[in-house]
Motif scaffolding. Structure first.
Motif, PDB file in Angstrom:
ATOM      1  N   LYS A  10      10.915  14.775 -13.206  1.00 51.78           N
ATOM      2  CA  LYS A  10      11.336  15.654 -12.107  1.00 51.78           C
ATOM      3  C   LYS A  10      10.193  16.586 -11.716  1.00 51.78           C
ATOM      4  O   LYS A  10       9.929  16.803 -10.536  1.00 51.78           O
ATOM      5  N   LYS A  11       9.503  17.088 -12.716  1.00 49.39           N
ATOM      6  CA  LYS A  11       8.368  17.977 -12.441  1.00 49.39           C
ATOM      7  C   LYS A  11       7.318  17.232 -11.616  1.00 49.39           C
ATOM      8  O   LYS A  11       6.800  17.746 -10.626  1.00 49.39           O
ATOM      9  N   GLU A  12       7.053  16.002 -12.008  1.00 48.03           N
ATOM     10  CA  GLU A  12       5.978  15.247 -11.346  1.00 48.03           C
ATOM     11  C   GLU A  12       6.376  14.801  -9.938  1.00 48.03           C
ATOM     12  O   GLU A  12       5.534  14.771  -9.032  1.00 48.03           O
ATOM     13  N   ILE A  13       7.658  14.502  -9.742  1.00 44.17           N
ATOM     14  CA  ILE A  13       8.131  14.205  -8.378  1.00 44.17           C
ATOM     15  C   ILE A  13       7.919  15.451  -7.507  1.00 44.17           C
ATOM     16  O   ILE A  13       7.431  15.374  -6.378  1.00 44.17           O
ATOM     17  N   THR A  14       8.292  16.590  -8.077  1.00 46.64           N
ATOM     18  CA  THR A  14       8.235  17.841  -7.326  1.00 46.64           C
ATOM     19  C   THR A  14       6.801  18.288  -7.045  1.00 46.64           C
ATOM     20  O   THR A  14       6.553  19.039  -6.107  1.00 46.64           O
ATOM     21  N   GLU A  15       5.878  17.828  -7.868  1.00 48.77           N
ATOM     22  CA  GLU A  15       4.475  18.228  -7.686  1.00 48.77           C
ATOM     23  C   GLU A  15       3.774  17.509  -6.536  1.00 48.77           C
ATOM     24  O   GLU A  15       2.616  17.807  -6.232  1.00 48.77           O
ATOM     25  N   GLN A  16       4.448  16.549  -5.917  1.00 46.92           N
ATOM     26  CA  GLN A  16       3.725  15.702  -4.949  1.00 46.92           C
ATOM     27  C   GLN A  16       3.092  16.440  -3.769  1.00 46.92           C
ATOM     28  O   GLN A  16       2.000  16.056  -3.342  1.00 46.92           O
ATOM     29  N   PRO A  17       3.711  17.509  -3.262  1.00 44.13           N
ATOM     30  CA  PRO A  17       2.986  18.215  -2.185  1.00 44.13           C
ATOM     31  C   PRO A  17       1.601  18.685  -2.659  1.00 44.13           C
ATOM     32  O   PRO A  17       0.617  18.567  -1.928  1.00 44.13           O
ATOM     33  N   THR A  18       1.530  19.167  -3.882  1.00 38.24           N
ATOM     34  CA  THR A  18       0.248  19.645  -4.423  1.00 38.24           C
ATOM     35  C   THR A  18      -0.681  18.478  -4.756  1.00 38.24           C
ATOM     36  O   THR A  18      -1.869  18.513  -4.436  1.00 38.24           O
ATOM     37  N   SER A  19      -0.148  17.462  -5.424  1.00 35.31           N
ATOM     38  CA  SER A  19      -1.036  16.366  -5.832  1.00 35.31           C
ATOM     39  C   SER A  19      -1.615  15.648  -4.605  1.00 35.31           C
ATOM     40  O   SER A  19      -2.775  15.239  -4.613  1.00 35.31           O
ATOM     41  N   LEU A  20      -0.814  15.554  -3.540  1.00 38.27           N
ATOM     42  CA  LEU A  20      -1.339  14.900  -2.330  1.00 38.27           C
ATOM     43  C   LEU A  20      -2.355  15.784  -1.623  1.00 38.27           C
ATOM     44  O   LEU A  20      -3.359  15.299  -1.097  1.00 38.27           O
ATOM     45  N   ALA A  21      -2.101  17.085  -1.630  1.00 34.60           N
ATOM     46  CA  ALA A  21      -3.073  18.005  -1.024  1.00 34.60           C
ATOM     47  C   ALA A  21      -4.406  17.883  -1.766  1.00 34.60           C
ATOM     48  O   ALA A  21      -5.479  17.869  -1.152  1.00 34.60           O
ATOM     49  N   GLN A  22      -4.326  17.738  -3.100  1.00 34.02           N
ATOM     50  CA  GLN A  22      -5.561  17.568  -3.890  1.00 34.02           C
ATOM     51  C   GLN A  22      -6.264  16.244  -3.572  1.00 34.02           C
ATOM     52  O   GLN A  22      -7.489  16.169  -3.563  1.00 34.02           O
ATOM     53  N   ALA A  23      -5.455  15.213  -3.337  1.00 31.74           N
ATOM     54  CA  ALA A  23      -6.048  13.885  -3.061  1.00 31.74           C
ATOM     55  C   ALA A  23      -6.873  13.905  -1.779  1.00 31.74           C
ATOM     56  O   ALA A  23      -7.895  13.232  -1.672  1.00 31.74           O
ATOM     57  N   ILE A  24      -6.428  14.689  -0.790  1.00 34.30           N
ATOM     58  CA  ILE A  24      -7.136  14.664   0.506  1.00 34.30           C
ATOM     59  C   ILE A  24      -8.136  15.806   0.658  1.00 34.30           C
ATOM     60  O   ILE A  24      -8.980  15.770   1.557  1.00 34.30           O
ATOM     61  N   GLU A  25      -8.059  16.764  -0.243  1.00 30.58           N
ATOM     62  CA  GLU A  25      -8.906  17.942  -0.091  1.00 30.58           C
ATOM     63  C   GLU A  25     -10.402  17.597  -0.055  1.00 30.58           C
ATOM     64  O   GLU A  25     -10.908  16.902  -0.931  1.00 30.58           O
ATOM     65  N   LEU A  64      -0.323  -3.250  -2.973  1.00 29.39           N
ATOM     66  CA  LEU A  64       0.267  -4.051  -1.892  1.00 29.39           C
ATOM     67  C   LEU A  64       0.306  -3.223  -0.597  1.00 29.39           C
ATOM     68  O   LEU A  64      -0.026  -3.711   0.492  1.00 29.39           O
ATOM     69  N   TYR A  65       0.692  -1.980  -0.737  1.00 28.21           N
ATOM     70  CA  TYR A  65       0.680  -1.046   0.408  1.00 28.21           C
ATOM     71  C   TYR A  65      -0.741  -0.970   0.969  1.00 28.21           C
ATOM     72  O   TYR A  65      -0.976  -1.055   2.185  1.00 28.21           O
ATOM     73  N   GLY A  66      -1.711  -0.845   0.052  1.00 31.11           N
ATOM     74  CA  GLY A  66      -3.115  -0.758   0.461  1.00 31.11           C
ATOM     75  C   GLY A  66      -3.592  -2.028   1.160  1.00 31.11           C
ATOM     76  O   GLY A  66      -4.332  -1.967   2.139  1.00 31.11           O
ATOM     77  N   ALA A  67      -3.146  -3.176   0.654  1.00 32.96           N
ATOM     78  CA  ALA A  67      -3.552  -4.447   1.282  1.00 32.96           C
ATOM     79  C   ALA A  67      -3.003  -4.529   2.705  1.00 32.96           C
ATOM     80  O   ALA A  67      -3.697  -4.972   3.623  1.00 32.96           O
ATOM     81  N   PHE A  68      -1.757  -4.082   2.900  1.00 32.74           N
ATOM     82  CA  PHE A  68      -1.182  -4.088   4.252  1.00 32.74           C
ATOM     83  C   PHE A  68      -1.971  -3.134   5.149  1.00 32.74           C
ATOM     84  O   PHE A  68      -2.230  -3.425   6.310  1.00 32.74           O
ATOM     85  N   ALA A  69      -2.357  -1.970   4.596  1.00 34.07           N
ATOM     86  CA  ALA A  69      -3.111  -0.986   5.379  1.00 34.07           C
ATOM     87  C   ALA A  69      -4.474  -1.555   5.769  1.00 34.07           C
ATOM     88  O   ALA A  69      -4.939  -1.378   6.895  1.00 34.07           O
ATOM     89  N   LYS A 157       4.036  10.644  -9.010  1.00 32.84           N
ATOM     90  CA  LYS A 157       3.050  11.290  -8.132  1.00 32.84           C
ATOM     91  C   LYS A 157       1.773  10.469  -8.032  1.00 32.84           C
ATOM     92  O   LYS A 157       1.062  10.557  -7.031  1.00 32.84           O
ATOM     93  N   THR A 158       1.478   9.653  -9.047  1.00 35.42           N
ATOM     94  CA  THR A 158       0.251   8.866  -8.950  1.00 35.42           C
ATOM     95  C   THR A 158       0.396   7.752  -7.906  1.00 35.42           C
ATOM     96  O   THR A 158      -0.570   7.382  -7.255  1.00 35.42           O
ATOM     97  N   PHE A 159       1.631   7.251  -7.722  1.00 32.14           N
ATOM     98  CA  PHE A 159       1.835   6.217  -6.694  1.00 32.14           C
ATOM     99  C   PHE A 159       1.482   6.770  -5.311  1.00 32.14           C
ATOM    100  O   PHE A 159       0.717   6.149  -4.556  1.00 32.14           O
ATOM    101  N   VAL A 164      -2.287   7.098  -0.611  1.00 34.82           N
ATOM    102  CA  VAL A 164      -3.092   7.908   0.313  1.00 34.82           C
ATOM    103  C   VAL A 164      -4.571   7.541   0.192  1.00 34.82           C
ATOM    104  O   VAL A 164      -5.286   7.373   1.188  1.00 34.82           O
ATOM    105  N   MET A 165      -5.022   7.387  -1.045  1.00 35.37           N
ATOM    106  CA  MET A 165      -6.423   7.039  -1.281  1.00 35.37           C
ATOM    107  C   MET A 165      -6.755   5.691  -0.633  1.00 35.37           C
ATOM    108  O   MET A 165      -7.811   5.527  -0.009  1.00 35.37           O
ATOM    109  N   LEU A 166      -5.865   4.721  -0.777  1.00 36.48           N
ATOM    110  CA  LEU A 166      -6.114   3.385  -0.213  1.00 36.48           C
ATOM    111  C   LEU A 166      -6.035   3.409   1.311  1.00 36.48           C
ATOM    112  O   LEU A 166      -6.741   2.661   1.991  1.00 36.48           O
TER     113      LEU A 166
END
Ligand code: F6R
Length: 360
Positions: A10-25, A64-69, A157-159, A164-166
């Motif tokens: 639950k903590k890691e699901i909830t962290e996604q706004p932060t983890s994604l902000a870090q991924a693109i920062e 698979l998401y990345g391959a489609f992208a 959150k890693t998914f 996003v990275m792909l």
């Protein structure tokens, strides 16, 4: 530590706004329409002829998401299960970029595929969360998703950070190959920078707990999606089976009528992901299940035509099709979490599973 949360998941699901902000920062500049991937100078991907993504489990769904992208961006790309790579690798040449997608960087199957690709002469890259991991050391290059430690065995959150990275990688390769991105990059990057806030909204307003309760006593749980919604359907089902121990399957929406429809009854809820790619067809597929008595739970924005038709609704904010699946996935993570919680499962450590699978 879990802090205020009952479970790391639950903590890691909830962290996604932060983890994604870090991924693109520092990696995106929406005004300039630029993507900067650290070590990769402009033109670094100019000789990429094709891309093979290798991964397992949830990371495979991101791949698979990345391959489609990548294919959407006009690049020849395919995702291969890392554990199938030794028997079914597509041909490799020196213009093949092989991308190992692995949260831990230690998955034996994925490392094995990486080594085979390297031996066959491919250029290799890993998209990973762990600096200093075996994948990061062995691949020619590494891109780090910066999601922070993930303790729950179920990847969450890693998914989203891998996806996003792909997505960024796809546009960078396209830019390097053709001189321009395959989409209006200013607009994609602006939408990407708004994604953390939209995920926050999903987390705040989600009715996933009510949905989990509503369908608590069913026999099987199906997840359908098309295009970028398809890997999200697979991921929704994997998460669900992994932590609830209930039977769940993900299908490409259009496949439902080619066999799985035989399983559909009033006891098999169908979660339908609308990613904005031929949604009218997915809606028709969902209605075919509904006609057989199955409850349909539509995952889409409030003003979407599916809301009128479906039995239930998990709402996501409006966004472009490249990113809608990530919002839908957060709703599905929450449904799985609440369903497992109602069943009193050991959510962070499901039976028979390990966080990092270091045997082939
Ligand atoms: C499912 C899950 C696994 C992993 C898979 C690959 O929730 O976590 O399916 O995704 O074992 O692990 P990594 O990404 O570390 O290579």
């Amino acid at each position: 530590a879990k802090g205020e949360y009952d479970h790391f998941m639950k903590k890691e699901i909830t962290e996604q706004p932060t983890s994604l902000a870090q991924a693109i920062e520092g990696r995106i500049d929406p005004q300039a329409g630029r993507i900067d991937l650290e070590a990769f100078d402009d033109g670094a991907f100019a000789d990429v002829g094709s891309v093979q993504l290798v991964a397992c489990g949830t990371s495979y769904h991101a791949a698979l998401y990345g391959a489609f992208a990548l294919r959407d961006a006009g690049i020849q790309a395919t995702a291969v299960l890392a554990n199938e790579y030794s028997v079914a690798a597509p041909p490799v040449d020196d213009e093949t970029l092989v991308v190992a997608v692995t949260q831990s960087g230690e998955t034996a199957d994925t490392l094995q595929a990486l080594r085979l690709a390297d031996a066959a002469g491919a250029e290799t890259l890993t998209v990973t969360n762990v600096v200093g991991s075996t994948a990061a050391r062995e691949a020619d290059d590494a891109l780090f998703i910066r999601a922070g430690p993930e303790i729950g065995v179920a990847a969450t959150k890693t998914f989203s950070s891998q996806v996003v990275m792909l997505t960024l990688l796809a546009q960078r390769i396209s830019t390097d190959l053709t001189g321009e991105a395959s989409v209006d990059l200013e607009s994609l990057l602006a939408d990407l920078s708004r994604l953390p806030d939209k995920i926050e909204r999903v987390l705040e307003e989600s009715n996933a707990e009510r949905i989990a309760r509503q369908y608590e006593d069913c026999v099987s749980y199906f997840f359908i999606g098309r295009g970028l919604g398809y890997p999200v359907a697979l991921e929704g089902a994997l998460k669900f089976k992994e932590i609830t121990y209930e039977h769940a399957e993900g299908f490409a929406s259009g496949e439902l009528k080619h066999g799985p429809l035989a399983l559909v009854t009033p006891q098999t809820p169908v979660f339908a992901i609308f990613s904005g790619q031929e949604d009218e067809k997915t809606l028709k597929n969902a209605e075919e299940a509904q006609t057989r008595g199955a409850p349909v739970i539509a995952i889409c924005p409030d003003d979407h035509p599916a809301v009128e038709v479906a039995t239930d609704h998990l709402s996501i904010p409006d966004t472009r099709s490249e990113l809608a699946g990530l919002l839908a996935n957060v709703q599905l993570q929450l449904v799985s979490y609440h369903a497992a919680n109602l069943l009193d499962r050991p959510i962070d450590k499901p039976r028979n599973l390990a966080k990092s699978v270091t045997v082939e």
